[in-house]
Scaffold this active site. Structure first.
Site, PDB file in Angstrom:
ATOM      1  N   HIS A   1       7.725   1.213 -11.063  1.00 41.42           N
ATOM      2  CA  HIS A   1       6.643   0.755 -10.123  1.00 41.42           C
ATOM      3  C   HIS A   1       5.239   1.213 -10.921  1.00 41.42           C
ATOM      4  O   HIS A   1       5.292   2.035 -11.609  1.00 41.42           O
ATOM      5  CB  HIS A   1       6.495   1.277  -8.784  1.00 41.42           C
ATOM      6  CG  HIS A   1       6.732   2.660  -8.739  1.00 41.42           C
ATOM      7  ND1 HIS A   1       7.913   3.357  -8.896  1.00 41.42           N
ATOM      8  CD2 HIS A   1       5.803   3.548  -8.547  1.00 41.42           C
ATOM      9  CE1 HIS A   1       7.612   4.690  -8.528  1.00 41.42           C
ATOM     10  NE2 HIS A   1       6.274   4.715  -8.338  1.00 41.42           N
TER      11      HIS A   1
ATOM     12  N   VAL B   1      10.223   8.152  -7.045  1.00 36.37           N
ATOM     13  CA  VAL B   1      11.133   7.022  -6.563  1.00 36.37           C
ATOM     14  C   VAL B   1      11.383   6.239  -7.845  1.00 36.37           C
ATOM     15  O   VAL B   1      10.685   5.884  -8.624  1.00 36.37           O
ATOM     16  CB  VAL B   1      10.175   6.073  -5.662  1.00 36.37           C
ATOM     17  CG1 VAL B   1      10.999   4.807  -5.217  1.00 36.37           C
ATOM     18  CG2 VAL B   1       9.644   6.461  -4.303  1.00 36.37           C
TER      19      VAL B   1
ATOM     20  N   HIS C   1       0.955   2.055 -10.309  1.00 35.40           N
ATOM     21  CA  HIS C   1       0.468   2.352  -9.222  1.00 35.40           C
ATOM     22  C   HIS C   1      -1.134   1.810  -9.713  1.00 35.40           C
ATOM     23  O   HIS C   1      -1.525   1.819 -10.688  1.00 35.40           O
ATOM     24  CB  HIS C   1       0.069   3.855  -9.304  1.00 35.40           C
ATOM     25  CG  HIS C   1       1.118   4.647  -8.803  1.00 35.40           C
ATOM     26  ND1 HIS C   1       1.171   5.254  -7.430  1.00 35.40           N
ATOM     27  CD2 HIS C   1       2.219   4.930  -9.297  1.00 35.40           C
ATOM     28  CE1 HIS C   1       2.367   6.035  -7.590  1.00 35.40           C
ATOM     29  NE2 HIS C   1       3.095   5.796  -8.698  1.00 35.40           N
TER      30      HIS C   1
ATOM     31  N   ARG D   1       0.662  -1.224   0.080  1.00 34.91           N
ATOM     32  CA  ARG D   1      -0.240  -0.002  -0.091  1.00 34.91           C
ATOM     33  C   ARG D   1       0.892   1.433   0.027  1.00 34.91           C
ATOM     34  O   ARG D   1       1.668   1.292   0.782  1.00 34.91           O
ATOM     35  CB  ARG D   1      -0.968  -0.102   1.160  1.00 34.91           C
ATOM     36  CG  ARG D   1      -2.086  -0.956   0.962  1.00 34.91           C
ATOM     37  CD  ARG D   1      -2.892  -0.871   2.325  1.00 34.91           C
ATOM     38  NE  ARG D   1      -3.760  -2.252   2.494  1.00 34.91           N
ATOM     39  CZ  ARG D   1      -4.639  -2.710   1.593  1.00 34.91           C
ATOM     40  NH1 ARG D   1      -4.924  -1.775   0.568  1.00 34.91           N
ATOM     41  NH2 ARG D   1      -5.046  -3.784   1.638  1.00 34.91           N
ATOM     42  N   ASP D   2       0.396   2.288  -0.871  1.00 39.23           N
ATOM     43  CA  ASP D   2       1.370   3.594  -0.898  1.00 39.23           C
ATOM     44  C   ASP D   2       1.047   4.257   0.637  1.00 39.23           C
ATOM     45  O   ASP D   2       0.014   4.122   1.046  1.00 39.23           O
ATOM     46  CB  ASP D   2       0.657   4.500  -2.025  1.00 39.23           C
ATOM     47  CG  ASP D   2       1.631   5.545  -2.440  1.00 39.23           C
ATOM     48  OD1 ASP D   2       1.823   5.442  -3.533  1.00 39.23           O
ATOM     49  OD2 ASP D   2       1.776   6.439  -1.595  1.00 39.23           O
ATOM     50  N   ILE D   3       1.922   4.822   0.893  1.00 44.68           N
ATOM     51  CA  ILE D   3       2.000   5.508   2.226  1.00 44.68           C
ATOM     52  C   ILE D   3       1.334   6.567   2.278  1.00 44.68           C
ATOM     53  O   ILE D   3       0.675   7.314   3.360  1.00 44.68           O
ATOM     54  CB  ILE D   3       3.444   5.607   2.746  1.00 44.68           C
ATOM     55  CG1 ILE D   3       3.813   6.100   4.151  1.00 44.68           C
ATOM     56  CG2 ILE D   3       4.140   6.910   2.024  1.00 44.68           C
ATOM     57  CD1 ILE D   3       5.058   5.973   4.535  1.00 44.68           C
TER      58      ILE D   3
ATOM     59  N   ASN E   1       4.457   6.580 -13.414  1.00 44.63           N
ATOM     60  CA  ASN E   1       5.032   7.954 -13.691  1.00 44.63           C
ATOM     61  C   ASN E   1       6.602   7.572 -14.265  1.00 44.63           C
ATOM     62  O   ASN E   1       7.247   6.908 -13.610  1.00 44.63           O
ATOM     63  CB  ASN E   1       4.955   8.650 -12.466  1.00 44.63           C
ATOM     64  CG  ASN E   1       3.722   8.926 -11.797  1.00 44.63           C
ATOM     65  OD1 ASN E   1       2.714   9.252 -12.731  1.00 44.63           O
ATOM     66  ND2 ASN E   1       3.389   8.922 -10.554  1.00 44.63           N
TER      67      ASN E   1
HETATM   68  P1  5GP Z   1       6.071   8.063  -8.067  1.00 42.70           P
HETATM   69  O1  5GP Z   1       5.828   9.477  -7.611  1.00 42.70           O
HETATM   70  O2  5GP Z   1       7.607   7.616  -8.160  1.00 42.70           O
HETATM   71  O3  5GP Z   1       5.371   7.559  -9.232  1.00 42.70           O
HETATM   72  O4  5GP Z   1       5.419   7.142  -6.925  1.00 42.70           O
HETATM   73  C1  5GP Z   1       6.118   6.996  -5.655  1.00 42.70           C
HETATM   74  C2  5GP Z   1       5.076   6.602  -4.443  1.00 42.70           C
HETATM   75  O5  5GP Z   1       5.828   5.933  -3.538  1.00 42.70           O
HETATM   76  C3  5GP Z   1       4.461   7.769  -4.022  1.00 42.70           C
HETATM   77  O6  5GP Z   1       2.953   7.615  -4.349  1.00 42.70           O
HETATM   78  C4  5GP Z   1       4.675   7.821  -2.538  1.00 42.70           C
HETATM   79  O7  5GP Z   1       3.477   8.078  -1.736  1.00 42.70           O
HETATM   80  C5  5GP Z   1       5.104   6.389  -2.253  1.00 42.70           C
HETATM   81  N1  5GP Z   1       6.107   5.997  -1.302  1.00 42.70           N
HETATM   82  C6  5GP Z   1       7.254   6.737  -1.027  1.00 42.70           C
HETATM   83  N2  5GP Z   1       7.899   6.539  -0.106  1.00 42.70           N
HETATM   84  C7  5GP Z   1       6.869   5.448   0.400  1.00 42.70           C
HETATM   85  C8  5GP Z   1       7.229   4.554   1.561  1.00 42.70           C
HETATM   86  O8  5GP Z   1       8.368   4.556   2.375  1.00 42.70           O
HETATM   87  N3  5GP Z   1       6.739   3.649   1.606  1.00 42.70           N
HETATM   88  C9  5GP Z   1       5.340   3.412   0.906  1.00 42.70           C
HETATM   89  N4  5GP Z   1       4.468   2.248   1.279  1.00 42.70           N
HETATM   90  N5  5GP Z   1       5.035   4.036   0.053  1.00 42.70           N
HETATM   91  C10 5GP Z   1       5.967   5.200  -0.102  1.00 42.70           C
END
Ligand code: 5GP
Length: 116
Positions: free
Chosen positions: A101, A97, A103, A30-32, A88
């Site tokens: 990945h 990140v 979503h 799950r996303d944080i 993304n």
């Molecule tokens: P991006 O912006 O790279 O597409 O998505 C990265 C996602 O990772 C974001 O939605 C963010 O909320 C999530 N995220 C960042 N750090 C952590 C973490 O430590 N744990 C979890 N579960 N999600 C994270």
């Protein structure tokens, strides 16, 4: 190639995450900071910086990520209602990140997206 990220630390169980699925190829948790009632990230175990760094050799892995998300949606009972999958990529895509990945977003009607 890619670097060590927070998602690698989650995969190594160095930091906690709410893991909902795992197999030889990927982990899903799950996303944080959820952007929808259901917000799960599907992350390959292979280090790949993002979609822009993926190659032909990753085609099957990319398919598996999408199919794992679809299977999760069916298992959890919201597939028929609907969901969205998003990747993304790099700065303008909003990637924060740098481990590839996907979503999975669901649980409510999702608004429009992609606007600056
Ligand atoms: P991006 O912006 O790279 O597409 O998505 C990265 C996602 O990772 C974001 O939605 C963010 O909320 C999530 N995220 C960042 N750090 C952590 C973490 O430590 N744990 C979890 N579960 N999600 C994270």
């Amino acid at each position: 190639m890619g670097e060590d990220t927070i998602f690698h630390r989650i995969m190594r169980r160095e930091i906690p995450a709410d893991v909902v699925y795992e197999d030889d190829d990927m982990i899903a948790f799950r996303d944080i900071s959820p952007q929808a009632p259901v917000h799960v990230l599907f992350v390959p175990k292979k280090t790949i910086r993002g979609l822009d760094a993926a190659g032909d050799e990753d085609a099957e892995l990319l398919g598996r990520l999408a199919l794992a998300a679809a299977a999760y949606a069916r298992r959890e009972g919201f597939a028929a209602k609907g969901y969205r999958i998003v990747m993304n990529c790099n700065e303008d895509g909003g990637q924060t990140v740098f481990q590839m990945h996907l979503h999975l977003l669901a649980g409510a009607p999702l608004g429009s997206f992609g606007t600056p």
